[in-house]
Design a protein around this motif. Structure first.
Motif, PDB file in Angstrom:
ATOM      1  N   ALA A 117       0.695  -1.042  -0.043  1.00  0.00           N
ATOM      2  CA  ALA A 117      -0.013  -0.332   0.022  1.00  0.00           C
ATOM      3  C   ALA A 117       0.830   1.437   0.189  1.00  0.00           C
ATOM      4  CB  ALA A 117      -1.097   0.519   1.287  1.00  0.00           C
ATOM      5  N   GLY A 118       0.200   2.701  -0.774  1.00  0.00           N
ATOM      6  CA  GLY A 118       1.238   3.569  -0.721  1.00  0.00           C
ATOM      7  C   GLY A 118       0.739   4.875   0.156  1.00  0.00           C
ATOM      8  N   VAL A 232       9.128  12.131   6.111  1.00  0.00           N
ATOM      9  CA  VAL A 232       8.537  11.022   5.532  1.00  0.00           C
ATOM     10  C   VAL A 232       7.716  11.076   4.268  1.00  0.00           C
ATOM     11  CG1 VAL A 232       7.336   9.171   5.371  1.00  0.00           C
ATOM     12  CG2 VAL A 232       8.218   9.978   7.861  1.00  0.00           C
ATOM     13  N   PRO A 233       8.579  10.917   3.228  1.00  0.00           N
ATOM     14  CA  PRO A 233       8.326  11.159   2.082  1.00  0.00           C
ATOM     15  C   PRO A 233       7.011  10.549   1.250  1.00  0.00           C
ATOM     16  CG  PRO A 233      10.139  10.076   1.931  1.00  0.00           C
ATOM     17  CD  PRO A 233       9.833  10.134   2.976  1.00  0.00           C
ATOM     18  N   ALA A 234       6.160  10.523   0.676  1.00  0.00           N
ATOM     19  CA  ALA A 234       5.266   9.300   0.246  1.00  0.00           C
ATOM     20  C   ALA A 234       5.924   8.482  -0.648  1.00  0.00           C
ATOM     21  CB  ALA A 234       4.356  10.322  -0.946  1.00  0.00           C
ATOM     22  N   VAL A 235       5.450   7.823  -0.819  1.00  0.00           N
ATOM     23  CA  VAL A 235       5.572   6.408  -0.970  1.00  0.00           C
ATOM     24  C   VAL A 235       4.647   5.547  -1.960  1.00  0.00           C
ATOM     25  CG1 VAL A 235       6.482   3.659  -1.159  1.00  0.00           C
ATOM     26  CG2 VAL A 235       6.951   5.196   0.769  1.00  0.00           C
ATOM     27  N   THR A 239       3.711  -3.277  -5.909  1.00  0.00           N
ATOM     28  CA  THR A 239       3.152  -5.123  -5.576  1.00  0.00           C
ATOM     29  C   THR A 239       5.146  -5.537  -5.280  1.00  0.00           C
ATOM     30  OG1 THR A 239       3.330  -5.223  -8.048  1.00  0.00           O
ATOM     31  CG2 THR A 239       1.247  -4.953  -6.950  1.00  0.00           C
ATOM     32  N   ALA A 240       5.019  -6.552  -4.652  1.00  0.00           N
ATOM     33  CA  ALA A 240       6.260  -6.786  -4.694  1.00  0.00           C
ATOM     34  C   ALA A 240       6.156  -8.899  -4.145  1.00  0.00           C
ATOM     35  CB  ALA A 240       7.075  -6.535  -3.273  1.00  0.00           C
TER      36      ALA A 240
END
Length: 251
Positions: A117-118, A232-235, A239-240
């Motif tokens: 999840a982002g 904290v930058p956005a992510v 998928t992994a």
């Protein structure tokens, strides 16, 4: 021995054929007598229940005899009849089922796709730090120093000295001299006398600058302790893949 049932069936069949006409004739006579005494056509129809004037009782008797003959043929027993030979041995059983064996379990790796999840940009408290506030202050360093006050004072040095006072005095020197009288008298021996400046002994005094001892102070920049902020930058969502082990029954 095997032909005996067939012969018995043939004999019974011939007997039935021989007595069947007599039975039919007797049935017809009984039906005619019964028809004459009947009130009408209804009695005549009831007495004849088979095609060609043969009654249901006659047909039932014939069927019963044939069934008895067939039963005797199938059973192969009773009435002193010789038992027929048994049927040949059946086919041997097929091969027995194989003994079951334990299944073979194999371990294999499987790949699982995981959704990551982002997250949005956020802030959180970080470590503590110090910074100057722009103000200054003084503080003692714990050391001491001396400095002149601008005033002077005198003090004895512990030594002595002599100095003339400006007055004079006389004293004998310890020597002798001959004095001649002015009146013509005999000469006289007299002690020698001298005149000298009076001296005094004094303590040596010095003049000095007055010195004071003081605590050493320093001027410093005032600092404050504050908590830093970590961004904290956005992510982005992604998928992994992850590998896991599993077991299955081998074919």
């Amino acid at each position: 021995m095997k032909h005996l049932p067939k012969n018995l069936i043939a004999g019974l069949t011939g007997l039935i054929i021989a007595i069947l006409p007599n039975i039919i004739l007797a049935e017809d006579e009984a039906a005619s007598s019964s028809a004459q005494s009947s009130a009408g056509a209804a009695g005549d129809a009831a007495s004849k229940t088979a095609i060609g004037g043969v009654s249901a009782g006659t047909i039932a008797a014939v069927v019963a005899i044939a069934a008895a003959a067939a039963a005797i043929s199938d059973s192969g027993s009773g009435g002193g009849m010789i038992t027929p030979d048994p049927d040949p041995d059946p086919d041997p059983d097929p091969d027995p089922d194989p003994v079951p064996t334990d299944p073979v379990i194999e371990v294999y790796e499987t790949v699982v796709v995981v959704d990551v999840a982002g997250t949005a940009t956020s802030t959180q408290p970080g470590a503590t730090a110090t910074r100057t506030t722009g103000a200054t202050a003084t503080r003692t360093t714990g050391a001491t120093a001396t400095r002149t006050t601008g005033a002077t004072a005198t003090r004895t040095t512990g030594a002595t000295a002599t100095r003339t006072t400006g007055a004079t005095a006389t004293r004998t020197t310890g020597a002798t001299a001959t004095a001649t009288l002015t009146n013509g008298g005999p000469a006289t021996v007299v002690s020698a006398i001298e005149t000298y400046e009076v001296e005094e002994t004094y303590d040596v005094v010095e003049t000095y600058d007055v010195v004071e001892e003081y605590d050493v102070e320093e001027t410093y920049d005032v600092e404050e302790v504050y908590t830093t902020t970590v961004t904290v930058p956005a992510v982005a969502a992604s998928t992994a893949t992850a590998t896991a082990t599993a077991t299955r029954e081998a074919n």
